[in-house]
Design a protein around this motif. Structure first.
Motif, mmCIF file in Angstrom:
data_model
loop_
_atom_site.group_PDB
_atom_site.id
_atom_site.type_symbol
_atom_site.label_atom_id
_atom_site.label_comp_id
_atom_site.label_asym_id
_atom_site.label_seq_id
_atom_site.Cartn_x
_atom_site.Cartn_y
_atom_site.Cartn_z
ATOM 1 N N ASP A 77 0.800 -1.224 0.000
ATOM 2 C CA ASP A 77 0.000 0.000 0.000
ATOM 3 C C ASP A 77 0.834 1.275 0.000
ATOM 4 O OD1 ASP A 77 -2.175 -1.679 0.142
ATOM 5 O OD2 ASP A 77 -2.402 -1.487 2.322
ATOM 6 N N LEU A 78 2.159 1.167 -0.064
ATOM 7 C CA LEU A 78 3.010 2.343 0.052
ATOM 8 C C LEU A 78 2.773 3.342 -1.080
ATOM 9 C CD1 LEU A 78 5.216 3.812 1.608
ATOM 10 C CD2 LEU A 78 6.907 2.597 0.219
ATOM 11 N N GLY A 79 2.636 2.879 -2.312
ATOM 12 C CA GLY A 79 2.399 3.787 -3.439
ATOM 13 C C GLY A 79 1.130 4.595 -3.266
ATOM 14 N N ASP A 80 0.068 3.946 -2.818
ATOM 15 C CA ASP A 80 -1.201 4.634 -2.592
ATOM 16 C C ASP A 80 -1.044 5.651 -1.459
ATOM 17 O OD1 ASP A 80 -4.015 5.046 -3.023
ATOM 18 O OD2 ASP A 80 -4.351 3.948 -1.144
ATOM 19 N N HIS A 81 -0.344 5.258 -0.412
ATOM 20 C CA HIS A 81 -0.149 6.168 0.722
ATOM 21 C C HIS A 81 0.646 7.403 0.289
ATOM 22 C CE1 HIS A 81 0.783 7.783 4.661
ATOM 23 N NE2 HIS A 81 2.050 7.828 4.273
ATOM 24 N N ILE A 82 1.698 7.200 -0.511
ATOM 25 C CA ILE A 82 2.536 8.324 -0.935
ATOM 26 C C ILE A 82 1.716 9.341 -1.724
ATOM 27 C CG2 ILE A 82 4.417 8.948 -2.516
ATOM 28 C CD1 ILE A 82 5.882 6.450 -1.522
ATOM 29 N N SER A 83 0.818 8.860 -2.549
ATOM 30 C CA SER A 83 0.012 9.795 -3.346
ATOM 31 C C SER A 83 -0.985 10.577 -2.499
ATOM 32 C CB SER A 83 -0.717 9.043 -4.459
ATOM 33 O OG SER A 83 -1.660 8.146 -3.906
ATOM 34 N N LYS A 84 -1.358 10.052 -1.304
ATOM 35 C CA LYS A 84 -2.359 10.705 -0.468
ATOM 36 C C LYS A 84 -1.798 11.302 0.826
ATOM 37 C CE LYS A 84 -5.909 7.515 -2.039
ATOM 38 N NZ LYS A 84 -6.783 6.408 -1.652
ATOM 39 N N CYS A 85 -0.519 11.122 1.101
ATOM 40 C CA CYS A 85 0.055 11.548 2.380
ATOM 41 C C CYS A 85 -0.045 13.060 2.558
ATOM 42 C CB CYS A 85 1.525 11.101 2.479
ATOM 43 S SG CYS A 85 2.275 11.523 4.062
ATOM 44 N N LYS A 86 -0.577 13.489 3.705
ATOM 45 C CA LYS A 86 -0.713 14.914 3.990
ATOM 46 C C LYS A 86 0.647 15.589 4.163
ATOM 47 C CE LYS A 86 -5.204 14.539 6.195
ATOM 48 N NZ LYS A 86 -5.977 14.741 7.421
ATOM 49 N N ASP A 87 1.637 14.837 4.633
ATOM 50 C CA ASP A 87 2.955 15.428 4.859
ATOM 51 C C ASP A 87 3.720 15.679 3.562
ATOM 52 O OD1 ASP A 87 2.725 15.565 7.635
ATOM 53 O OD2 ASP A 87 3.273 13.453 7.851
ATOM 54 N N LYS A 88 3.255 15.120 2.456
ATOM 55 C CA LYS A 88 3.893 15.359 1.167
ATOM 56 C C LYS A 88 3.809 16.843 0.814
ATOM 57 C CE LYS A 88 1.876 14.002 -2.658
ATOM 58 N NZ LYS A 88 1.419 13.226 -3.820
ATOM 59 N N GLY A 89 2.754 17.496 1.248
ATOM 60 C CA GLY A 89 2.581 18.923 0.974
ATOM 61 C C GLY A 89 3.681 19.771 1.564
ATOM 62 N N PHE A 90 4.201 19.385 2.732
ATOM 63 C CA PHE A 90 5.289 20.139 3.352
ATOM 64 C C PHE A 90 6.555 20.050 2.498
ATOM 65 C CE2 PHE A 90 2.809 18.882 7.200
ATOM 66 C CZ PHE A 90 2.333 20.156 7.495
ATOM 67 N N ILE A 91 6.845 18.858 2.011
ATOM 68 C CA ILE A 91 8.029 18.659 1.180
ATOM 69 C C ILE A 91 7.879 19.409 -0.146
ATOM 70 C CG2 ILE A 91 9.472 16.948 0.005
ATOM 71 C CD1 ILE A 91 9.597 16.779 3.051
ATOM 72 N N GLU A 92 6.702 19.316 -0.752
ATOM 73 C CA GLU A 92 6.468 20.016 -2.013
ATOM 74 C C GLU A 92 6.608 21.524 -1.824
ATOM 75 O OE1 GLU A 92 2.637 18.500 -3.043
ATOM 76 O OE2 GLU A 92 3.477 16.861 -4.233
ATOM 77 N N HIS A 93 6.135 22.027 -0.687
ATOM 78 C CA HIS A 93 6.255 23.458 -0.394
ATOM 79 C C HIS A 93 7.726 23.847 -0.273
ATOM 80 C CE1 HIS A 93 6.515 26.967 2.310
ATOM 81 N NE2 HIS A 93 5.514 27.402 1.564
ATOM 82 N N ASP A 94 8.510 23.031 0.413
ATOM 83 C CA ASP A 94 9.941 23.315 0.563
ATOM 84 C C ASP A 94 10.649 23.301 -0.790
ATOM 85 O OD1 ASP A 94 9.677 23.587 3.266
ATOM 86 O OD2 ASP A 94 10.505 21.612 3.764
ATOM 87 N N ILE A 95 10.303 22.334 -1.627
ATOM 88 C CA ILE A 95 10.931 22.256 -2.948
ATOM 89 C C ILE A 95 10.570 23.488 -3.774
ATOM 90 C CG2 ILE A 95 10.916 20.996 -5.140
ATOM 91 C CD1 ILE A 95 10.624 18.415 -3.434
ATOM 92 N N ALA A 96 9.306 23.890 -3.728
ATOM 93 C CA ALA A 96 8.879 25.072 -4.478
ATOM 94 C C ALA A 96 9.568 26.322 -3.938
ATOM 95 C CB ALA A 96 7.361 25.226 -4.395
ATOM 96 N N TYR A 97 9.724 26.403 -2.627
ATOM 97 C CA TYR A 97 10.362 27.555 -1.996
ATOM 98 C C TYR A 97 11.829 27.639 -2.417
ATOM 99 C CZ TYR A 97 11.994 30.603 1.783
ATOM 100 O OH TYR A 97 12.554 31.614 2.505
ATOM 101 N N CYS A 98 12.513 26.509 -2.449
ATOM 102 C CA CYS A 98 13.928 26.489 -2.838
ATOM 103 C C CYS A 98 14.101 26.775 -4.323
ATOM 104 C CB CYS A 98 14.564 25.150 -2.500
ATOM 105 S SG CYS A 98 14.755 24.888 -0.740
ATOM 106 N N SER A 99 13.168 26.322 -5.138
ATOM 107 C CA SER A 99 13.317 26.496 -6.584
ATOM 108 C C SER A 99 13.103 27.945 -7.010
ATOM 109 C CB SER A 99 12.360 25.583 -7.340
ATOM 110 O OG SER A 99 11.025 25.988 -7.116
ATOM 111 N N THR A 100 12.460 28.756 -6.165
ATOM 112 C CA THR A 100 12.263 30.164 -6.519
ATOM 113 C C THR A 100 13.562 30.938 -6.423
ATOM 114 O OG1 THR A 100 11.728 30.800 -4.252
ATOM 115 C CG2 THR A 100 9.885 30.158 -5.685
ATOM 116 N N GLY A 101 14.546 30.393 -5.726
ATOM 117 C CA GLY A 101 15.829 31.072 -5.601
ATOM 118 C C GLY A 101 15.881 32.022 -4.433
#
Length: 172
Positions: A77-101
């Motif tokens: 079930d790991l693949g399904d969990h990764i697509s729905k994990c609420k904590d993924k949003g924190f990582i995506e936010h950090d990546i977007a923040y870093c990519s802005t420079g």
């Protein structure tokens, strides 16, 4: 595996409760390795490490979420969990923040700091001062003259020892 030993099939486990309980370090969380264990949230990561060692057969069936190590789910079930994990949003936010420079520019700006020039030269000061040993309770004003007596800077309620509790081996 022997026939007498049965390994319980783990259910998806997330160390998440109601939204208002997330900040409570005293809330109880069930252990994914042994459902009889109820662990306080503040001790949960430590318990996971300990219990994983005690239950290696269950640990082999569980996978850890890459976004939150407290999320343990069956490997299938790991693949399904990764697509729905609420904590993924924190990582995506950090990546977007870093990519802005923005953060990179902040780091580069902070790295331009330079220490102000220093007028101190400890080596020269050490050579200029006369060599006098450190003695507890006395001050060294830089003048190497014989004084009539040592001044005691201890409060009146404290008495300085008259002798040391040991003898120096080189003084015999």
């Amino acid at each position: 595996m022997s026939e007498g030993l049965s390994v319980p099939v783990p259910q998806p486990f997330l160390a998440m409760e109601a939204e208002d309980d997330l900040d409570d370090p005293e809330r109880l969380i069930p252990c994914p390795y042994n459902k009889q264990h109820q662990i306080r949230a503040c001790r949960f990561p430590y318990h996971l490490v300990k219990c994983r060692k005690s239950h290696p057969e269950v640990a082999k069936l569980l996978a850890t979420c890459p976004f939150n190590a407290r999320h343990l789910v069956p490997q299938a079930d790991l693949g399904d969990h990764i697509s729905k994990c609420k904590d993924k949003g924190f990582i995506e936010h950090d990546i977007a923040y870093c990519s802005t420079g923005f953060q990179r520019d902040q780091v580069n700006a902070a790295s331009t700091w330079q220490a102000p020039p220093c007028a101190e030269d400890w080596e020269t000061e050490l050579l200029e001062q006369p060599h006098s040993p450190f003695v507890w309770g006395t001050t060294n004003s830089g003048i190497n003259s014989a004084t009539s007596g040592q001044k005691n800077y201890l409060p009146s309620s404290v008495r300085a020892p008259e002798s040391f509790p040991y003898t120096a081996s080189w003084k015999g």
